[in-house]
Design a protein around this motif. Structure first.
Motif, PDB file in Angstrom:
ATOM      1  N   ALA A  53      20.166  12.670  53.708  1.00  0.00           N
ATOM      2  CA  ALA A  53      21.230  11.723  53.369  1.00  0.00           C
ATOM      3  C   ALA A  53      20.706  10.628  52.443  1.00  0.00           C
ATOM      4  O   ALA A  53      21.343  10.277  51.451  1.00  0.00           O
ATOM      5  CB  ALA A  53      21.810  11.120  54.645  1.00  0.00           C
ATOM      6  N   ARG A  54      19.530  10.098  52.745  1.00  0.00           N
ATOM      7  CA  ARG A  54      18.940   9.047  51.906  1.00  0.00           C
ATOM      8  C   ARG A  54      18.567   9.581  50.520  1.00  0.00           C
ATOM      9  O   ARG A  54      18.719   8.904  49.515  1.00  0.00           O
ATOM     10  CB  ARG A  54      17.724   8.452  52.614  1.00  0.00           C
ATOM     11  CG  ARG A  54      18.100   7.648  53.846  1.00  0.00           C
ATOM     12  CD  ARG A  54      16.881   7.138  54.607  1.00  0.00           C
ATOM     13  NE  ARG A  54      17.268   6.433  55.808  1.00  0.00           N
ATOM     14  CZ  ARG A  54      17.703   5.174  55.844  1.00  0.00           C
ATOM     15  NH1 ARG A  54      17.781   4.465  54.727  1.00  0.00           N
ATOM     16  NH2 ARG A  54      18.050   4.615  56.986  1.00  0.00           N
ATOM     17  N   GLU A  55      18.111  10.819  50.481  1.00  0.00           N
ATOM     18  CA  GLU A  55      17.764  11.447  49.205  1.00  0.00           C
ATOM     19  C   GLU A  55      19.004  11.617  48.321  1.00  0.00           C
ATOM     20  O   GLU A  55      18.931  11.455  47.102  1.00  0.00           O
ATOM     21  CB  GLU A  55      17.106  12.802  49.479  1.00  0.00           C
ATOM     22  CG  GLU A  55      16.512  13.462  48.261  1.00  0.00           C
ATOM     23  CD  GLU A  55      15.803  14.760  48.638  1.00  0.00           C
ATOM     24  OE1 GLU A  55      15.788  15.656  47.780  1.00  0.00           O
ATOM     25  OE2 GLU A  55      15.279  14.877  49.766  1.00  0.00           O
ATOM     26  N   ILE A  56      20.127  11.926  48.930  1.00  0.00           N
ATOM     27  CA  ILE A  56      21.382  12.062  48.178  1.00  0.00           C
ATOM     28  C   ILE A  56      21.706  10.757  47.464  1.00  0.00           C
ATOM     29  O   ILE A  56      22.107  10.760  46.297  1.00  0.00           O
ATOM     30  CB  ILE A  56      22.524  12.498  49.113  1.00  0.00           C
ATOM     31  CG1 ILE A  56      22.294  13.933  49.588  1.00  0.00           C
ATOM     32  CG2 ILE A  56      23.890  12.362  48.424  1.00  0.00           C
ATOM     33  CD1 ILE A  56      23.171  14.367  50.751  1.00  0.00           C
ATOM     34  N   VAL A  57      21.508   9.631  48.130  1.00  0.00           N
ATOM     35  CA  VAL A  57      21.765   8.324  47.506  1.00  0.00           C
ATOM     36  C   VAL A  57      20.873   8.144  46.280  1.00  0.00           C
ATOM     37  O   VAL A  57      21.339   7.744  45.204  1.00  0.00           O
ATOM     38  CB  VAL A  57      21.531   7.175  48.513  1.00  0.00           C
ATOM     39  CG1 VAL A  57      21.599   5.818  47.817  1.00  0.00           C
ATOM     40  CG2 VAL A  57      22.546   7.252  49.646  1.00  0.00           C
ATOM     41  N   ARG A  58      19.598   8.454  46.415  1.00  0.00           N
ATOM     42  CA  ARG A  58      18.671   8.300  45.283  1.00  0.00           C
ATOM     43  C   ARG A  58      19.065   9.213  44.121  1.00  0.00           C
ATOM     44  O   ARG A  58      18.958   8.844  42.955  1.00  0.00           O
ATOM     45  CB  ARG A  58      17.238   8.543  45.750  1.00  0.00           C
ATOM     46  CG  ARG A  58      16.760   7.484  46.755  1.00  0.00           C
ATOM     47  CD  ARG A  58      15.296   7.609  47.103  1.00  0.00           C
ATOM     48  NE  ARG A  58      14.931   8.816  47.815  1.00  0.00           N
ATOM     49  CZ  ARG A  58      14.970   8.973  49.146  1.00  0.00           C
ATOM     50  NH1 ARG A  58      15.369   7.970  49.917  1.00  0.00           N
ATOM     51  NH2 ARG A  58      14.608  10.109  49.693  1.00  0.00           N
ATOM     52  N   ASN A  59      19.568  10.405  44.456  1.00  0.00           N
ATOM     53  CA  ASN A  59      19.997  11.338  43.406  1.00  0.00           C
ATOM     54  C   ASN A  59      21.253  10.860  42.690  1.00  0.00           C
ATOM     55  O   ASN A  59      21.476  11.216  41.537  1.00  0.00           O
ATOM     56  CB  ASN A  59      20.223  12.734  43.979  1.00  0.00           C
ATOM     57  CG  ASN A  59      18.920  13.396  44.336  1.00  0.00           C
ATOM     58  OD1 ASN A  59      17.871  13.055  43.833  1.00  0.00           O
ATOM     59  ND2 ASN A  59      18.984  14.339  45.251  1.00  0.00           N
TER      60      ASN A  59
END
Length: 121
Positions: free
Chosen positions: A80-86
């Motif tokens: 979920a946090r990686e999606i934000v960075r992407n």
């Protein structure tokens, strides 16, 4: 009811909070996404919306990012946090079930997901 001014937003993230996703941790996914946005000071760039069912229950939890047009299988809070960075880099990550290419949704065969029911029938 709140009416947000969305001018200047770079991404809109839809987080499924339908019953199947909720059983698979959608509340934690939602909180992780919103926390990552706050930690990275991106509140004025990324807007989030909780949705009901998005029709990919077997791939729960579903997170959709626009304008990228990517549909993600967020099975844990780190994804979920990686999606934000992407959303900021405008890159698709390895957890995207579908990505937009030439105006069409393309299934990412590298992500374990089901194809689903063909809408053409």
């Amino acid at each position: 009811m709140t009416t947000w001014n969305l001018a200047g937003m770079k991404s809109h993230v839809f987080i499924c909070n339908g019953s199947s996703c909720m059983r698979k941790g959608a509340e934690d996914i939602t909180l992780a996404i919103r926390d990552e946005i706050a930690l990275l000071d991106l509140d004025e760039q990324i807007h989030t919306t909780r949705t009901r069912c998005n029709g990919r229950c077997k791939d729960a939890c579903i997170v959709i990012a626009y304008p990228q047009g990517s549909w993600y299988k967020a099975s844990n809070t780190e994804i979920a946090r990686e999606i934000v960075r992407n959303c900021i880099t405008q890159e698709n990550n390895q957890h995207a079930i579908y990505n937009m290419k030439d105006g069409k949704m393309i299934l990412n065969s590298k992500v374990a997901s089901i194809t689903g029911i063909d809408k053409k029938k």
